[in-house]
Each structure stands twice: as C-alpha cells, then as structure tokens.
Design a protein around this motif. Structure first.
Motif, PDB file in Angstrom:
ATOM      1  N   LEU A   1      10.994  -5.356  -6.637  1.00  0.00           N
ATOM      2  CA  LEU A   1      10.648  -3.963  -6.938  1.00  0.00           C
ATOM      3  C   LEU A   1       9.230  -3.650  -6.456  1.00  0.00           C
ATOM      4  O   LEU A   1       9.067  -2.918  -5.506  1.00  0.00           O
ATOM      5  N   ARG A   2       8.222  -4.166  -7.132  1.00  0.00           N
ATOM      6  CA  ARG A   2       6.821  -4.146  -6.675  1.00  0.00           C
ATOM      7  C   ARG A   2       6.194  -5.394  -7.257  1.00  0.00           C
ATOM      8  O   ARG A   2       6.628  -5.862  -8.303  1.00  0.00           O
TER       9      ARG A   2
ATOM     10  N   ASN B   1      -3.819  -5.615  -0.378  1.00  0.00           N
ATOM     11  CA  ASN B   1      -4.489  -4.408   0.100  1.00  0.00           C
ATOM     12  C   ASN B   1      -4.667  -3.456  -1.086  1.00  0.00           C
ATOM     13  O   ASN B   1      -3.713  -2.821  -1.534  1.00  0.00           O
TER      14      ASN B   1
ATOM     15  N   VAL C   1       0.540   5.237 -10.453  1.00  0.00           N
ATOM     16  CA  VAL C   1      -0.805   5.096  -9.893  1.00  0.00           C
ATOM     17  C   VAL C   1      -0.778   5.273  -8.374  1.00  0.00           C
ATOM     18  O   VAL C   1      -1.707   5.809  -7.785  1.00  0.00           O
ATOM     19  N   MET C   2       0.312   4.833  -7.745  1.00  0.00           N
ATOM     20  CA  MET C   2       0.311   4.892  -6.284  1.00  0.00           C
ATOM     21  C   MET C   2       1.593   5.452  -5.676  1.00  0.00           C
ATOM     22  O   MET C   2       1.711   5.511  -4.455  1.00  0.00           O
TER      23      MET C   2
ATOM     24  N   PRO D   1       0.675   0.668   5.401  1.00  0.00           N
ATOM     25  CA  PRO D   1       0.644  -0.114   6.643  1.00  0.00           C
ATOM     26  C   PRO D   1       1.966  -0.107   7.396  1.00  0.00           C
ATOM     27  O   PRO D   1       1.976  -0.060   8.623  1.00  0.00           O
TER      28      PRO D   1
ATOM     29  N   GLY E   1      -5.669   1.225 -10.198  1.00  0.00           N
ATOM     30  CA  GLY E   1      -5.228   0.980  -8.825  1.00  0.00           C
ATOM     31  C   GLY E   1      -4.035   0.056  -8.735  1.00  0.00           C
ATOM     32  O   GLY E   1      -3.354  -0.226  -9.724  1.00  0.00           O
ATOM     33  N   GLY E   2      -3.794  -0.415  -7.499  1.00  0.00           N
ATOM     34  CA  GLY E   2      -2.668  -1.301  -7.255  1.00  0.00           C
ATOM     35  C   GLY E   2      -2.832  -1.988  -5.909  1.00  0.00           C
ATOM     36  O   GLY E   2      -3.764  -1.694  -5.162  1.00  0.00           O
ATOM     37  N   LEU E   3      -1.918  -2.915  -5.616  1.00  0.00           N
ATOM     38  CA  LEU E   3      -2.000  -3.691  -4.378  1.00  0.00           C
ATOM     39  C   LEU E   3      -0.765  -3.435  -3.534  1.00  0.00           C
ATOM     40  O   LEU E   3       0.358  -3.500  -4.045  1.00  0.00           O
ATOM     41  N   VAL E   4      -0.971  -3.135  -2.254  1.00  0.00           N
ATOM     42  CA  VAL E   4       0.142  -2.896  -1.336  1.00  0.00           C
ATOM     43  C   VAL E   4       0.032  -3.874  -0.161  1.00  0.00           C
ATOM     44  O   VAL E   4      -0.897  -4.690  -0.095  1.00  0.00           O
ATOM     45  N   ALA E   5       0.994  -3.767   0.783  1.00  0.00           N
ATOM     46  CA  ALA E   5       1.052  -4.720   1.897  1.00  0.00           C
ATOM     47  C   ALA E   5      -0.249  -4.714   2.706  1.00  0.00           C
ATOM     48  O   ALA E   5      -0.889  -3.671   2.900  1.00  0.00           O
ATOM     49  N   ASN E   6      -0.617  -5.888   3.216  1.00  0.00           N
ATOM     50  CA  ASN E   6      -1.827  -6.022   4.030  1.00  0.00           C
ATOM     51  C   ASN E   6      -1.764  -5.096   5.248  1.00  0.00           C
ATOM     52  O   ASN E   6      -0.689  -4.847   5.803  1.00  0.00           O
ATOM     53  N   ARG E   7      -2.925  -4.645   5.680  1.00  0.00           N
ATOM     54  CA  ARG E   7      -3.032  -3.707   6.804  1.00  0.00           C
ATOM     55  C   ARG E   7      -2.223  -4.159   8.018  1.00  0.00           C
ATOM     56  O   ARG E   7      -1.526  -3.365   8.631  1.00  0.00           O
TER      57      ARG E   7
ATOM     58  N   LEU F   1      -2.875   7.316   0.398  1.00  0.00           N
ATOM     59  CA  LEU F   1      -3.036   5.881   0.131  1.00  0.00           C
ATOM     60  C   LEU F   1      -2.483   5.081   1.313  1.00  0.00           C
ATOM     61  O   LEU F   1      -1.575   5.531   2.010  1.00  0.00           O
TER      62      LEU F   1
ATOM     63  N   TYR G   1       0.283 -11.446   0.606  1.00  0.00           N
ATOM     64  CA  TYR G   1       0.817 -10.416   1.514  1.00  0.00           C
ATOM     65  C   TYR G   1       0.448  -9.032   0.984  1.00  0.00           C
ATOM     66  O   TYR G   1       0.062  -8.156   1.751  1.00  0.00           O
TER      67      TYR G   1
ATOM     68  N   GLU H   1      -0.337  -3.327 -12.720  1.00  0.00           N
ATOM     69  CA  GLU H   1       0.933  -2.723 -13.141  1.00  0.00           C
ATOM     70  C   GLU H   1       0.927  -2.438 -14.641  1.00  0.00           C
ATOM     71  O   GLU H   1       1.507  -1.461 -15.100  1.00  0.00           O
TER      72      GLU H   1
ATOM     73  N   VAL I   1      -5.457  -0.345  -3.309  1.00  0.00           N
ATOM     74  CA  VAL I   1      -5.489   1.119  -3.212  1.00  0.00           C
ATOM     75  C   VAL I   1      -5.666   1.703  -4.609  1.00  0.00           C
ATOM     76  O   VAL I   1      -5.299   1.083  -5.604  1.00  0.00           O
ATOM     77  N   ALA I   2      -6.249   2.886  -4.668  1.00  0.00           N
ATOM     78  CA  ALA I   2      -6.368   3.597  -5.943  1.00  0.00           C
ATOM     79  C   ALA I   2      -6.523   5.073  -5.633  1.00  0.00           C
ATOM     80  O   ALA I   2      -7.142   5.438  -4.631  1.00  0.00           O
ATOM     81  N   ASP I   3      -5.937   5.906  -6.499  1.00  0.00           N
ATOM     82  CA  ASP I   3      -6.047   7.350  -6.257  1.00  0.00           C
ATOM     83  C   ASP I   3      -7.320   7.927  -6.877  1.00  0.00           C
ATOM     84  O   ASP I   3      -7.587   9.109  -6.757  1.00  0.00           O
TER      85      ASP I   3
ATOM     86  N   ASN J   1       5.516   3.334  -9.642  1.00  0.00           N
ATOM     87  CA  ASN J   1       4.193   3.119 -10.248  1.00  0.00           C
ATOM     88  C   ASN J   1       3.396   4.410 -10.062  1.00  0.00           C
ATOM     89  O   ASN J   1       2.992   4.719  -8.942  1.00  0.00           O
TER      90      ASN J   1
END
Lengths: 230, 89
Positions: free
Chosen positions: A56-57, A145, B79-80, B25, A99-105, B22, A142, A93, A147-149, B77
């Motif tokens: 999921l995430r 990355n 947040v994002m 990639p 914030g949160g973490l997403v896939a690397n650039r 946000l 992985y 989470e 991110v935060a709004d 989520n």
C-alpha cells in the motif's frame, strides 16, 4: 534502563540495532507488533526493514499494528522514540512526525554510505552531537525521498535535525542522494522527543563496519532515555 | 451487483494521486521518456494508483461512505495524497 525495539513482520534490522544499543550500554527488549504493551520502556526504537511488505505505502499497514497504540501513547507522553528508515516511514504514517517518504528521485534503491550534517541538537537523536558535525552512515532505501506539504513550517520551527551533505558539510543537489525536499534526512516533532531519519546508525556502530559515526546518534538517544526516566 | 436479502454488492474504483507540488519521480521520469520518444506535447504526467473495492451494504450511499472512511483511515495518506471514489460500471 530498557529500550523497546518493535519488530513487525518484515522488519530486518532489529538484531543490528539491538547489538548497537547494547554496545552503548542499554538493556533491550524486542517487542512483537501483535503485543499491546511496551511495559513502560524508557525509549522506543522502530527499526528498519519492510514492515508488512511495504504494501500500500511504506508504513501504512504497520501503523495499525496492535503495538502502535502503546507506541503512540508513550511517545505522546514524552518517551524518547526513534524510527530508523522503515521506522521513520511508520512514524510519519502514524502522524507522530510530519511529512512522508516517497520513491527516490532516480527510482533506484540506494545502498551506500552517505554523509549527513547535523542541523540541530534539539532532539533525542542529536543531543550529544554538534551542529555542523558531518557523519558518514549507510543509507538503504528505495522510498527515502522526504516530502511534506508544510515544508516551510517544518523548516521555520527547526524540526529538521539531519540533512544529506558532502563530506565537508556542503548541501546542494549534488549531495542529495534521493531527492529529499531540502536534502532532509531526519526530522523531529514539536515536543522534540520523537525523531525519524533514513540512514542506519547501527551499520556505523563499530570500527569493523567501517565507521563508528552512528554511535553519536545512538548515544544521544540513550542519554535522552536516561534523562526522561529521571 | 448480486442480491442477498437486501444486501447488495457495490463496486468502486478508488484513484489515489500524489498532492500537486510534491515530488513524483515516476511521473517525472515517464514524462521525460515520453518527450524523448517524440511526444513533445506532453505537459504533465502524474503517477498514482487505483484500488478496486467491492462492498456489501444496504445501499449505494452506505457503501460509498464506508469507502470514504477506508480512504481517510488507510488507503490514502492525507499528508501527501488525495483520493477520488467512483462507482465501477
């Protein structure tokens, strides 16, 4: 002083962090995610790995594991709590960190030592370090990355504790391994007792591993747990 | 939809997208690949995911509000991410 190390299905760094914590003089107890009681631990570690397969995430399912109710309760009451890599993702989470973490650039799994610069010593993870200190610690992720709004508020309030940098402490696109916003490698909460970061200090905890730079973070955490207990 | 004593099965498709602004990639990389392949008119590529969900409920509204709650609690989520729920045809 006892540090609880939470183990989810898919966690794979629990033995490494237990070893490093014990090297630094702590007693540890591994707590399975289905348990519901941290038994008043003096500090909490959510270690690295791939909890619940990262489905999921990253961290999305782990945050609803039964043990997380007590993690949230103790962390909210002020117990020093850190999340390393996947543990950082779980804390985000769970809403304990912004914030949160997403896939690397570059959409690449990064497994290599990186430099991180200490931005603030006002956290349970950095209190024994010095602002500007550069540490060399392995990254293994992985989704690293950040991110935060509400990034401006996070910066303005001094929640950033670690940034990716060069060996001399320079911070720019070239020293940002994964595209994290503002090169953020680690953050803390408003109360300063919860911290999360992507690099693995337990993999830089003995000379035989190539670096002992992670120990200052582990010692900071243990000093914080000792203080909170007193 | 299959009937079972007043309870029907309602199908939905939940679309989850990264919040605008946000880092995305996968979207950025695919956008570049499309441009390299000669699709020069592409001005935006965004990645997300879709989740198909069947819910047994007394009404479409009840089923939908359950899916809303699922999105708010677990599937997205806030947040994002943002989410959009549509009945599956």
């Amino acid at each position: 002083m006892t540090i609880a190390v939470v183990v989810f299905p898919g966690t794979n760094c629990e033995h490494d962090i237990v070893h490093a914590l014990e090297l630094a003089g702590a007693d540890t107890e591994m707590v399975w995610h289905r348990d519901t009681d941290l038994r008043g631990a003096d500090g909490i570690v959510l270690p690295g790995g791939f909890a619940h397969g990262d489905y999921l995430r990253t961290g999305a399912i782990a945050r609803f594991s039964p043990i997380m109710d007590d993690v949230v309760t103790l962390a909210t009451e002020g117990t020093p709590t850190i999340g390393i890599c996947n543990g950082f993702q779980i804390l985000c989470e769970a809403g304990l960190l912004p914030g949160g973490l997403v896939a690397n650039r570059d959409l690449k799994f990064i497994c290599e030592p990186v430099h991180i610069r200490v931005e603030s010593t006002d956290s349970v993870l950095t209190r024994a370090a010095e602002v500007g200190q550069v540490l060399r610690i392995p990254l293994n992720s992985y989704e690293g990355n950040y991110v935060a709004d509400n990034i401006q508020r996070i910066e303005a309030e001094g929640d950033v504790i670690l940034r990716y940098s060069g060996s001399g402490g320079e911070v720019d696109d070239g020293t940002n391994p994964n595209g994290s916003t503002n090169s953020i490698a680690g953050i803390t909460n408003a109360a300063r007792n919860v911290a999360g970061f992507m690099p693995h200090p337990e993999r830089a905890s003995e000379a035989i591993l190539g670096s002992t730079d992670g120990m200052v973070l582990i010692e900071s955490f243990l000093a914080s747990a000792e203080l909170a207990r007193a | 939809m299959c009937e079972d004593g007043g309870i029907l099965t309602y199908s939905f498709i939940v679309s989850i997208a990264r919040k605008t602004g946000l880092s995305d990639p996968e979207g950025a990389t695919t956008h570049k690949a499309l441009t390299d392949l000669g699709f020069t008119g592409v001005s935006m590529v965004a990645f997300g995911r879709t989740i198909s969900i069947d819910v047994e409920a007394m009404s479409q509204d009840e089923a939908r509000s359950q899916v809303e709650a699922m999105c708010a609690k677990l599937l997205a989520n806030p947040v994002m991410e943002t989410y959009h729920i549509e009945p599956a045809s």
